[in-house]
Write an enzyme that holds these catalytic residues in place. Sequence first.
Site, PDB file in Angstrom:
ATOM      1  N   ASN A   1      -2.484  -4.865   8.806  1.00 47.90           N
ATOM      2  CA  ASN A   1      -3.828  -5.022  10.032  1.00 47.90           C
ATOM      3  C   ASN A   1      -4.038  -5.526  10.593  1.00 47.90           C
ATOM      4  O   ASN A   1      -4.238  -5.598  12.454  1.00 47.90           O
ATOM      5  CB  ASN A   1      -5.155  -4.857   9.185  1.00 47.90           C
ATOM      6  CG  ASN A   1      -5.660  -5.843   8.685  1.00 47.90           C
ATOM      7  OD1 ASN A   1      -6.419  -6.250   9.927  1.00 47.90           O
ATOM      8  ND2 ASN A   1      -5.668  -5.849   7.465  1.00 47.90           N
TER       9      ASN A   1
ATOM     10  N   GLU B   1       0.286  -0.673  -0.254  1.00 53.19           N
ATOM     11  CA  GLU B   1       0.122  -0.345   0.254  1.00 53.19           C
ATOM     12  C   GLU B   1       0.968   1.424   0.245  1.00 53.19           C
ATOM     13  O   GLU B   1       0.457   2.987  -0.538  1.00 53.19           O
ATOM     14  CB  GLU B   1      -0.750   0.370   1.155  1.00 53.19           C
ATOM     15  CG  GLU B   1      -2.088   0.916   1.152  1.00 53.19           C
ATOM     16  CD  GLU B   1      -3.199   1.287   2.790  1.00 53.19           C
ATOM     17  OE1 GLU B   1      -3.220   3.053   2.481  1.00 53.19           O
ATOM     18  OE2 GLU B   1      -3.457   0.081   3.080  1.00 53.19           O
TER      19      GLU B   1
END
Length: 334
Positions: free
Chosen positions: A235, A136
Amino acid sequence: MLQTLPKPPLTLRLCEPRGFCAGVDRAIQIVVLALKKYGAPVYVRHEIVHNRYVVEGLRNLGAVFVKELDQIPDDGKPVVFSAHGVPKSVPAEAQRRELLYLDATCPLVSKVHKQAMLHVKRGRHVLLIGHAGHPEVVGTMGQLAEGTVTLIESEADVAAYEPADREALGFVTQTTLSVDDTAGIVAALQAKFPALAAPSSDSICYATTNRQEAVRVASPEADLFLIVGAPNSSNSMRLVEVAKRAGAKEAVLVQRGAEIPFDRLKGGDVLAMSAGASAPEIIVDEIVDALRERFDLRIELVRTAEETENFPVVRALRETPLEPADMAFVNGAR
């Protein structure tokens, strides 16, 4: 006659929400729908999401995972870009080669891209809070011209950073960071650079925030906290950190039921469990079943939010129907 010994009691605090978020669900649907519409193979640049179970399942359906576009032959088959986003150079190369590409970038990641580009448009240097090398982060930095963005990973980076213009700075963040860690870095940046411009809305996604909050509530006095996820899932790793900080005596990452550390559990313990945003519910079910085989399991739901978000798939696939069997796979059951 042999008597069966009673199973020792175990309390399981099961977090909600957990597991697939809307962005992950959308990305998986895109690959499944592309296979239905175009037939195998469908190429996928990098892991569509960070979960081995999902990747292997899609591979069994005919998806071919590649690191870069130069591994894709000119056979007319589509390529899907992962949910993490890609640098601008990737779709540009796909266009140059006249490849059919389908962008599964999470809409919330795309929002961060737009926030970063808006900072640049307004004459600001962009500070990207995130982890070096994460797909990302690579994708977000790849939206901007060289020299217009600096990666900030820690408060130590803030202390060391000296910009050319202290009055023309703006920040965005990777969507999957620890809420607590990010708050500390942002506070340090704002203290050092009072003119720092924030993004128009929070960069950390709702799913990351919701899962971290549920873990935070479930952690106090838990003897062990299991986070279902992959080691390369940002995450999921953040959930392990949150559990430890919030009061769990131990917190570990597990990918499948076979990895449950039973040697750390005894009768009367309190076990808590959640799952990262790319972990399918079927693995949670697998772990619950494995626990029931050994313990008299009492489940307590820890629900802190209700998620109703739904992101539509790319336009090219919206007319391709998902059958019940397809939806079963998308939801993690195969």
